[in-house]
Write an enzyme that holds these catalytic residues in place. Structure first.
Site, PDB file in Angstrom:
ATOM      1  N   CYS A   1     -17.591  49.434  29.681  1.00 47.14           N
ATOM      2  CA  CYS A   1     -16.714  48.304  29.975  1.00 47.14           C
ATOM      3  C   CYS A   1     -17.326  47.552  31.156  1.00 47.14           C
ATOM      4  CB  CYS A   1     -15.300  48.761  30.317  1.00 47.14           C
ATOM      5  SG  CYS A   1     -14.210  47.416  30.816  1.00 47.14           S
TER       6      CYS A   1
ATOM      7  N   MET B   1     -28.315  63.460   8.814  1.00 48.27           N
ATOM      8  CA  MET B   1     -27.051  64.104   9.140  1.00 48.27           C
ATOM      9  C   MET B   1     -26.224  63.177  10.030  1.00 48.27           C
ATOM     10  SD  MET B   1     -27.167  67.164   7.669  1.00 48.27           S
ATOM     11  CE  MET B   1     -26.348  68.501   8.527  1.00 48.27           C
TER      12      MET B   1
ATOM     13  N   GLU C   1     -14.774  36.748  42.361  1.00 46.96           N
ATOM     14  CA  GLU C   1     -16.161  37.053  42.698  1.00 46.96           C
ATOM     15  C   GLU C   1     -16.312  37.827  43.995  1.00 46.96           C
ATOM     16  OE1 GLU C   1     -18.939  33.542  41.383  1.00 46.96           O
ATOM     17  OE2 GLU C   1     -17.140  32.708  42.301  1.00 46.96           O
TER      18      GLU C   1
END
Length: 1929
Positions: A746, A861, A1860
């Site tokens: 994230c 697999m 910011e």
């Protein structure tokens, strides 16, 4: 008129005219529906009852009220069809007289309505309409005119499109037959009446409850047999509230699908495609087979009844053969069990609540059929006999032998023309659909051998297709012989019989056709098989419908008894809604609802391209499941990287283990899952967990309400990871929560709220620091220096709002899949493509046979090794063998001397098995297992661990393997098997180093791995070091073991294996041999270190770089192992073996992984504030729920446009070269390629403002776009782009670094400078002068959604429409207009949302948008341009690397008197925003410190790298680090704490900056003091110093950082903003402004502003999108100004509207908002206003070096504490306290989220995120494998955030922009690391000062902590080699 959102077909609507005052008893549209053109007739019953509908009759129902009233609507894919078919409809009036309904030839009224699903999902409350109305007298008498017509047509469009009506561009729908017998019973009958001619629905006249108390009226069951021909596309449901009297809404196909049956007592039962309804006295209806009623009883008799509309309802005679398979829910031993008996089913079972219909407008009413057995027992259709309103055309059709009338056919699909090429991975059904132009084939599986009789159990099956005007017709087959295809291969029977019949016998055999799916509750899965009627009546079980799925619709908690049988077949696109979360596989291959059908092994976008089966599958059968949802419009699962490294595409795969009888739910990354590998598995995507239209799952709700989503692009993956955990562990531990999301990245939130949402499911509660005291460590204390009169809040959400988690309500695992898994007669599955074949054996012998036949074929697999190699390295394999789930490979065998693990066990299963062993065995036997478990915890993420297998990991032998070195050290053995037999080979150095004599033979496979127990005198350890703690490849890892002579420390056996130090895992075998017989002491260690460095040599130019660091790690890890063994020996015999020194204890263990915790504090809202006023409240993000359900629409989620093309880029491979030639001939020859676009094709400016669209004549960086390829699919485009041949000639100089730019005097702009005082003079009067430099490397934005542009050319006026994610739509508009040489007014840019921006989508989308627009302009077709992660990182670049040089003059007391600072940034090859960034750096360079004599200069350097651009903080995070560096250096010189020097030099009173702007630093001082006090900085500093004294190899450091951040831009007009606010007559409000939503909560704050200003609830306000059409010339959304300026504009618009409403409000002060709006409209008051904010008056005069460039300042401070491992360079962030001056926060939840996310992003900049370039300018870091942003394990273990209150009158509501600010506060981690490193250096007698370098990677930390190990490594002369990577700062 141009359509924007129509998904691939034109929608035309015509209205049917009526006569006045007719009472319509029936409407016959049978002939209408038989016509071509995708005809759809929409009736009044299909319209929702809304307030508008109650006021006027939109569409006649039962009775027409006036002439020209709309009776029904005809929709077709062409206007001409719709116009034509209106002449074919008939309406029967009350007297039974036919009334011809003519087309309204004179009515020139054309309306196009499109549900807003293309731009916004939701519950259907918002739709887009484009309409044109002509003047005509026929409109005059119509009630509501445009209102009625708009609503009517809009509803029609919604039904057609929302339900995904089949279009000509879709893949052909596949016909299937549904034949069922069921019993129905109604529990409640509601009768409704109407009064008058207004057509208003009244309240129910009566309500009778049947079957409960009145036995006389007890319901009787009604058996119904139904034969229904459907298409696979007809599926979805639409959730809407139905009013009284409305007939249940039908599914998305024509009413011809209706079936009716009449009993002897006059009760009529009708079933349309999805719903059952009943009408008549005493009517009762019970959907027995869905277990809606608690008890199922067999019917006592079969009432006589007459079918009204066969062939939909047919009575089937008793078949003379047994059922084909056991009944549903069959118990072992043959006893059947009804699903209703289970507690879960019983809990969901309730009587169906059905709304009876009037029976009117049910059509067609023609034709009646009976069945009679034909030859061979086959039923045959007799001739039709007439009925009321019989259709003569239908009778003619029926007379044709073996054909059904068109009137009754259900296939409405237009089959597209045959594709050029066939997808490689297709079933027989797919292939037939693709190769037959207008024929639908239903064969699914091979049948019996040639000329053998058909299986008797299939004689009931009735399905085939014929052709009549492209329509599918149904007929019964008479015979069934065919040529059998090879066993296990699905192939079509393409030879047509003379009768036109295609045989389908065997199609529904349970062992051949296994569809499956998962359904969110309260839906239920009802798979079953065919069985005789008497079997149904005998056991009362569900009626079997082999291979079908039944779906129970539920709305608002009430069962609607929706009976739906569907099969989603390969290549089709299921719609949104009910079926948006189901997956069905035919023989293991079909549509997979993940996101985009990708060939992740080669290119994204392969396979079935958005539902159009026109693409060749270039890489064969092993294509990824991760791409399918783009074809089926299941867009919740996102495409983030394509390599499994980000977790955005996480889905849950569930499999049943027939051995253990258990179901295992596993999270996997869909981009790596081959779709063929999903045979027998159930797959759940985020759509299957919950949705807004059905029910939101608690996981989705809590993630949203805990504010765990910002941009939302990663949220579906987070949901799926947590959801899968809860399916396995409903009450997880804190550790399990952190572990579950370790593989998910994230970029926005900082992870803390995501973890917190997961914690709400844990039993454990978390408390803060002062445990047991009952107090919170952040509580206000009496000693606080601030007199706090305002209460602080600490909760951003209310847990009481959460719905509880009920595991019993989760979807059940499909029983059909359980039967599949337990089926003893499984057969090999083979999928054959053009180039590749996928084979899935079902036995070990079969696998060995295949391996012998195809020795070079890889075994697939988990696909975690083969898949990436195919995609990124271009590997090709003609055959894939997939033994996934083979029982012989999936086992664990515990013995007395060890554990044998099957090769098919996933790493997650391996971990479970080892955990169990560790719990059961003595500690001395489990040393190897515990070493493996420690590495398994951090190896990759949970998704990869659930996919990768032990056998695959071992046999692939990657050089970076974390497990193989430990297995080798633990003396593991590999068990191999082949047709020749079994053998064992040791997993030793020969095997790992790929010695031929120790490798597998080509026909061998790994059967299992045997891991022996360790012994008492045997020590095994695993060691590793990576860039970050979890989900990262090791920089160096090792597995070591030593065995001693019993009772001694004499080495009997020693093994050391190292990974990531060479092309293979390397063994230090020679060193080990020399050490045998030596005692385990310091002398042995010294020799071992010297010898191992001699034996393991890493070349100086080795791939991966970090050569000296890796050499150091070789001996550092050996030293760690030495200490661990010494410690172990001491524990065994303390008297005989001395313990290690106390100061070395900390070197024994690695940093633990702990679940983060923290508190967020903010100002509580004034208790006197209006409860309706949301300002100041922590309001959830307005799209949060849509983020977590996957329903938020991003640019690439939009449906494909007609004739859409994909764009792929060909980029430069040289940094600076002349283009000699471009040869695109080979690319143009490839299939699907439409055109190659170069600079010559740009009609306007190819170079606009210095930014070059396409390279022309010369390339100036690696990654510059040279040309683009437009093709029908992305895979074709990408393949062709790689075929473009470009010839270069290198040009000198090639400038890569800042040093090289300075050497060649290469700059992008002139120098920027500010200065105050007399710097040169001041240097003469200081005590000391310090000079130094600091390097800050760049940073990749790594927004989760890569750059995405959709460019749609218009046919008129050279218009162009673009949909994209950008922060600056006006900039895109400018570049596109310049490139196309058209006015800006012709360019429309739409921006709904974007998955993160961080500055990377300010300028770059303009260039990429222009590139797309040029391609769209040349081809004349829509262009979809989506950058792959690697291309995005290469082309768009990121934060500017910076070099800072400083000269500081200071006094011995720490006072700085003079500073001369120079900054240089690496701007790249074009200007972009480099000059602006440098201005920011120079103006902000002083940070929080007042230096009386200060000079700062800076210049951006021009290099041959891709142009760096804006990034969050805009240069300040790089520049301010330099200031902190010299402050820290001054403190070291003065022997003072850095915090003391900072406070000494900090601004203290109202001051002027270097550029002469006045400000008050009081909030800065307050934040600083509060930070030091609340974080207990002094006490913790002392504790850290004490810790450092006791520990030599681990050190702790603390740092506190202040910040003075500016908001705004030095150009005043950039801060202007405009907004548009509309108020509609129902009181709802639409707000539009120029800001862009990218996760920062801008729209949420704007809605709060509008809510306060208009004094209405937030629910009244809607904010749709940002567009240059609605708000022109908008500024960028950046510089923390978004909410400031756009909020002001919206405030202005709202105030204008409220001023207009004031007179009305004063007259009616107690009135409602709606009343005021209505009144205002009647008084002709405008309800629309444009708001405008002129902007802040900001300016800067660079010549005078003075101005007021910023609107205001944001202040803050942060304190962080870290612990550093001096042996490896690893660090752990223990705690962070952040204090930010947010003034008055409009939304504390949004602001806290922004602060936390920015801090973690800044922490990544300064620690883990490292971009690596080659000396030739090639970027190496292009994926999450190479570039490491922080994961959940990197965030602080304790994370505290406080919003400090102040005043800011200049901004809206005295708020501040904080988005910011906290990026730079992440440097507190950097300087805490420096503090710890300084402590280590001081203890080692080294200088405390050293040049700062960012990021502080493990390499930098370890090599700065100089010790005996760093001194002993060999070093190379830099002039003798070219390094693998270089620093560009």
């Amino acid at each position: 008129m141009n359509l924007v959102y129509v998904p691939e077909y034109e929608l035309a609507l015509l209205l049917l005219q009526t006569e006045e005052t007719d009472r319509a008893s029936s409407i016959d549209a049978s002939e209408t529906l038989a016509l071509p053109g995708g005809v759809r007739v929409i009736m009044a019953q299909q319209f929702p009852v809304t307030a508008a509908a109650e006021k006027r009759s939109l569409c006649a129902q039962d009775e027409v009220l006036y002439e020209a009233q709309v009776v029904c609507i005809v929709a077709a894919d062409l206007y001409a069809y719709a116009r034509q078919v209106t002449n074919r409809a008939e309406m029967v009036n009350q007297d039974g007289e036919p009334v011809t309904v003519g087309s309204m030839a004179d009515l020139r009224w054309f309306l196009l309505c499109i549900p807003d699903t293309a731009t916004e999902e939701g519950n259907g409350s918002h739709r887009n309409c484009l309409h044109y109305a002509g003047q005509d007298r026929l409109l005059e008498p119509m009630v509501g005119k445009h209102g009625a017509l708009n609503t009517t047509s809009m509803e029609a469009a919604y039904q057609v499109i929302q339900n995904w009506f089949i279009s000509i561009m879709h893949t052909p729908a596949v016909g299937l037959v549904k034949l069922g017998i069921f019993t129905l019973q109604i529990r409640e009958l509601n009768m409704y009446g109407t009064i008058g001619a207004s057509h208003e629905l009244k309240a129910p006249m009566s309500s009778i409850r049947l079957g409960e108390t009145d036995t006389a009226t007890a319901p009787s069951t009604i058996p119904i047999a139904a034969l229904l021909v459907q298409t696979a596309m007809e599926a979805p449901c639409r959730s809407q509230q139905k009013g009284p009297g409305d007939i249940m809404q039908k599914a998305a196909h024509s009413p011809i699908m209706e079936k009716r049956a009449r009993t002897s007592d006059g009760v009529t039962v009708a079933e349309d495609d999805s719903y059952l309804r009943c009408s008549g006295s005493g009517c009762s209806l019970e959907a027995r087979w869905l277990s809606l009623s608690p008890a199922l009883t067999a019917p006592a008799r079969l009432p006589q009844w007459q079918p009204v509309i066969p062939p939909q309802i047919l009575l089937v005679p008793k078949p003379p053969h047994p059922p084909c398979c056991p009944s549903v829910g069959a118990r072992p031993g043959g006893a059947s069990r009804d699903p209703a008996e289970s507690p879960r089913a019983e809990k969901r079972s309730r009587p169906a609540q059905l709304t009876p219909g009037s029976g009117r407008a049910n059509f067609p009413t023609s034709g009646s059929f009976q069945w009679s057995p034909g030859a061979g027992g086959q039923p045959r259709p007799p001739r039709p006999r007439g009925g009321g309103g019989a259709d003569p055309r239908g009778r003619r059709q029926a007379r044709r032998k073996g054909r059904w009338p068109r009137t009754w056919r259900s296939g409405r699909a237009h089959v597209p023309r045959a594709p050029r090429e066939e997808p490689a991975a297709v079933t027989g059904l797919q292939r037939a659909a693709l190769t037959s132009q207008r024929r639908v084939l239903t064969e699914l599986a091979p049948g019996p051998a040639p000329h053998q009789p058909c299986p008797r159990r299939d004689h009931n099956l009735v399905t085939t297709t014929g052709r009549s005007r492209g329509r599918s017709l149904v007929r019964l087959p008479g015979t069934c012989s065919w040529r059998a295809p090879p066993a296990g291969v699905l192939r079509p029977e393409t030879a047509r019989r003379k009768s036109g019949v295609l045989p389908v016998h065997g199609a529904f055999q349970p062992d051949l056709f296994r569809p499956f799916g998962l359904f969110s509750p309260p839906r239920c899965l009802v798979p079953a098989c065919w069985m005789p009627v008497e079997e149904l009546h005998r056991n009362g079980s569900l009626f079997p419908t082999c291979g079908k799925i039944a779906c129970l619709e539920t709305e608002r908690g009430q069962h609607r008894a929706g009976v739906r049988l569907r099969v989603l077949l390969p290549g089709v696109r299921p719609p949104r809604g009910c079926w948006a979360r189901h997956l069905t596989l035919a023989e293991g291959l079909s549509s997979f609802p993940v996101y985009r059908f990708a060939l992740p092994w080669t290119e994204r976008g392969g396979g079935l391209d958005r539902g159009k089966a026109v693409q060749k599958d270039p890489e064969g059968m092993a294509r990824s499941a991760g791409g399918a949802a783009r074809e089926v419009y299941l867009t919740g699962t996102k495409y983030g990287c394509g390599s499994g490294g980000c977790g955005a595409c996480t889905v849950m795969v569930s499999r049943y283990n027939p051995k253990t009888k258990k179901i295992r739910h596993s999270p996997v990354t869909a981009c790596l899952v081959p779709i063929c590998s999903l045979h027998g598995a159930a797959v759940t995507t985020v759509e299957g967990v919950g949705s807004i239209s059905t029910r939101i799952h608690p996981v989705q709700e809590r993630l949203a309400k805990c504010h765990g989503t910002q941009c939302g692009f990663c949220s579906p993956g987070m949901v799926m990871s947590i959801y899968t955990l809860l399916r396995n562990h409903p009450e997880p531990t804190l550790e399990q929560i952190t572990k579950a999301i370790g593989g998910n990245l994230c970029r926005c939130t900082g992870y803390r709220p995501i973890v917190e949402s997961g914690k709400t499911f844990c039993e454990e509660t978390t408390v803060c620091g002062l445990k047991g005291s009952g107090k919170c460590c952040m509580d206000q204390e009496e000693r606080s220096f601030v007199n706090r009169q305002e209460k602080m809040c600490t909760k951003l959400y209310n847990e009481d709002e959460f719905q509880p988690l009920d595991p019993s309500q989760e979807p059940i695992f499909p029983p059909e899949l359980i039967r599949m898994a337990e089926d003893p007669n499984k057969r090999r599955l083979t999928f054959q493509g053009e180039r590749t074949t996928w084979i899935a054996p079902v036995t070990l012998d079969d696998l060995l046979e295949l391996k012998a036949s195809f020795p070079e074929a890889p075994l697939i697999m988990g696909n975690t090794a083969v898949g990436p190699n195919i995609k990124f390295k271009g590997e090709f394999h003609p055959v894939f063998i997939s033994p996934l789930g083979l029982p012989e490979l999936c086992f664990v065998d515990y013995t007395d001397d060890g554990v044998t693990i099957g090769a098919g066990y996933s790493l997650a299963q391996l971990s479970d098995a080892l955990h169990l062993t560790v719990l059961e065995q003595p500690k001395e036997k489990t040393k190897t297992y515990r070493a493996l478990l420690k590495h398994l915890r951090t190896l990759a993420g949970a998704q990869i661990r659930n996919m990768a297998t032990l056998g695959g990991h071992v046999v692939s032998r990657p050089n970076f393997s974390d497990l193989n070195p430990i297995l080798a050290a633990g003396n593991a053995t590999i068990n191999l098997i082949s047709k020749e037999g079994e053998r064992q080979i040791p997993l030793n150095s020969l095997f790992l180093e790929r010695a031929p004599e120790a490798s597998l033979k080509s026909e061998e496979i790994v059967l299992s791995v045997y891991i022996p127990h360790s012994t008492q005198w045997h020590f095994v350890s695993g060691l590793r070091l990576a860039q970050r703690q979890e989900n990262a490849f090791a920089i160096v890892n090792a597995g070591m073991s030593v065995k001693f002579e019993d009772g001694t420390d004499t080495i009997k056996d020693l093994q050391m294996f190292y990974g990531s130090v060479g092309p293979t895992v390397v063994s230090a075998s020679q060193t080990c041999k020399q050490l045998l017989g030596r005692p385990w002491d310091d002398h042995m260690l010294s020799d071992a270190c010297r010898w191992v460095l001699d034996e393991i040599y890493i070349p100086p130019a080795a791939e991966g770089g970090m050569v000296e660091y890796r050499r150091t790690l070789i001996v550092s890890l050996l030293f760690k192992f030495y200490l661990r063994v010494r410690r172990g020996l001491n524990k065994m015999d303390p008297q005989k073996f001395p313990d290690i020194p106390e100061k070395s204890m900390s070197a024994l263990e690695d940093f633990p992984i702990k679940t983060p915790q923290g508190i967020q504090m903010f100002q509580c809202v004034d208790p006197y504030q209006s409860p309706q006023d949301p300002v100041g409240h922590p309001v959830m993000h307005q799209s949060a729920i849509k983020h977590t359900t996957g329903e938020a629409v991003y640019s690439d989620d939009m449906p494909p446009f007609a004739q859409e093309l994909f764009l792929a880029v060909t980029t430069s491979t040289r940094a600076h070269a002349k283009i000699i030639s471009i040869d695109a001939s080979e690319a143009l020859a490839l299939p699907g390629v439409v055109d190659v676009i170069t600079a010559e094709d740009v009609p306007g400016a190819n170079n606009h403002q210095g930014e070059i669209l396409y390279a022309q004549n010369e390339v100036i960086c690696v990654g510059q776009i040279v040309c683009t390829v437009a093709a029908d699919t992305y895979a074709h485009a990408r393949e062709a782009a790689e075929k473009v041949k470009i010839t270069y000639e290198d040009i000198e100089p090639r400038i890569i670094t800042i040093e090289q730019a300075l050497e060649h005097n290469s700059f992008l702009s002139i120098e920027k400078k500010v200065e105050q005082g007399n710097v040169e003079q001041a240097f003469k009067y200081v005590d000391q002068i310090l000079e130094g430099e600091a390097h800050v490397e760049g940073q990749e934005h790594f927004y989760m959604e890569t750059q995405t542009i959709l460019a749609i050319p218009k046919q008129e006026d050279k218009e162009m429409v673009l949909y994209l994610g950008t922060q600056f739509p006006s900039h895109v508009q400018e570049f596109v207009a310049a490139a196309l040489n058209v006015p800006r007014s012709r360019i429309a840019c739409h921006m709904k949302r974007t998955g993160g921006g961080f500055g990377g989508k300010v300028t770059k989308p303009a260039l990429l948008g222009a590139v797309s627009a040029v391609a769209a302009n040349k081809t004349g077709r829509p262009i979809r341009f989506i950058l792959e992660r690697g291309d995005d990182m290469l082309i768009t670049a990121g934060r500017h690397p910076l070099l800072g040089k400083y000269k500081i003059g200071f006094m011995n007391n720490g006072v700085i008197k003079a500073a001369d600072v120079e900054y240089y940034i690496n701007g790249g090859c074009t200007p972009d925003e480099s000059e602006s960034v440098m201005e920011y750096i120079v103006l902000k360079s002083d940070n929080a410190y007042h230096i009386p004599n200060f000079r700062c200069r800076g210049r951006p350097c021009k290099t041959n790298l891709p142009s760096n651009t804006a990034f969050r903080g805009y240069g300040f995070p790089e520049a301010a680090v330099v200031a902190e560096a010299y402050i820290t250096a001054v403190a070291s010189r003065c022997d003072l704490a850095p915090e003391e020097v900072k406070e000494i030099n900090m601004y203290k009173r109202i001051s002027k900056t270097t550029y002469k702007q006045t400000f008050d630093p009081e909030p800065l001082r307050r934040c600083w003091k509060e930070c030091l006090e609340k974080s207990s900085f002094s006490a913790r500093k002392l504790a850290a110093e004490e810790f450092n004294k006791k520990n030599y190899w681990k050190k702790r450091g603390l740092a506190a950082i202040p910040i003075k951040f500016t908001v705004g831009f030095p150009v005043g007009y950039y801060s202007q903003a405009a907004a548009l606010v509309h108020i509609y007559l129902d009181g709802s409000v639409l707000v539009t402004h120029g800001g862009c939503e990218m996760g920062q909560g801008l729209h949420t704050k704007i809605i709060q502003v509008a809510s306060r200003e208009l004094n209405i609830p937030q629910s009244y306000i809607h904010l749709s999108e940002t567009s240059t059409v609605t708000v022109p010339n908008a500024s960028f959304t950046a510089a923390s100004m978004g909410a400031d300026i756009n909020g002001k504009a919206v405030q202005n618009a709202c105030q204008i509207l409220m001023a207009r409403l004031q007179p009305i409000i004063r007259k009616n002060p107690t009135g409602r908002w709606e009343d005021w709006i209505t009144k205002a409209f009647t008084e002709c008051i405008s309800l629309s206003a444009t708001g405008y904010f002129k902007g802040y008056q900001m300016h800067m005069d660079w010549e005078k070096e003075k101005g007021e460039p910023y609107a205001y300042y944001v202040y803050g401070a942060a304190c962080s504490e870290v612990e550093v491992d001096c042996l490896t360079g690893a660090h752990k962030l223990l705690r962070t306290d952040i204090f930010v001056d947010a003034a008055f926060s409009i939304n504390p939840a949004v602001d806290v989220g922004q602060i936390e996310g920015a801090f973690i992003q800044g922490m990544g900049l300064y620690t883990t995120e490292e971009l690596k370039y080659s000396p030739e300018g090639v970027l190496y870091s292009r994926s999450p494998d190479d570039y490491k942003i922080p994961t959940v394990t990197e965030i602080p273990e304790e994370f505290y955030v406080t919003l400090v209150r102040s005043r800011n009158p200049i901004a809206i509501y005295s708020s501040k922009g904080v988005g910011e600010t906290a990026v730079f506060l992440g440097s507190s981690v950097l300087f805490a690391i420096f503090d710890a490193v300084t402590a280590a250096r001081e203890e080692r007698g080294l200088t405390k000062t050293f040049n700062l370098k960012s990021p502080a990677t493990p390499e930098f930390i370890r090599m700065t902590c100089v010790d005996q190990f760093t001194d002993m490594i060999p070093r190379d002369d830099p002039s003798t080699f070219t390094p693998w990577s270089i620093r560009v700062s």
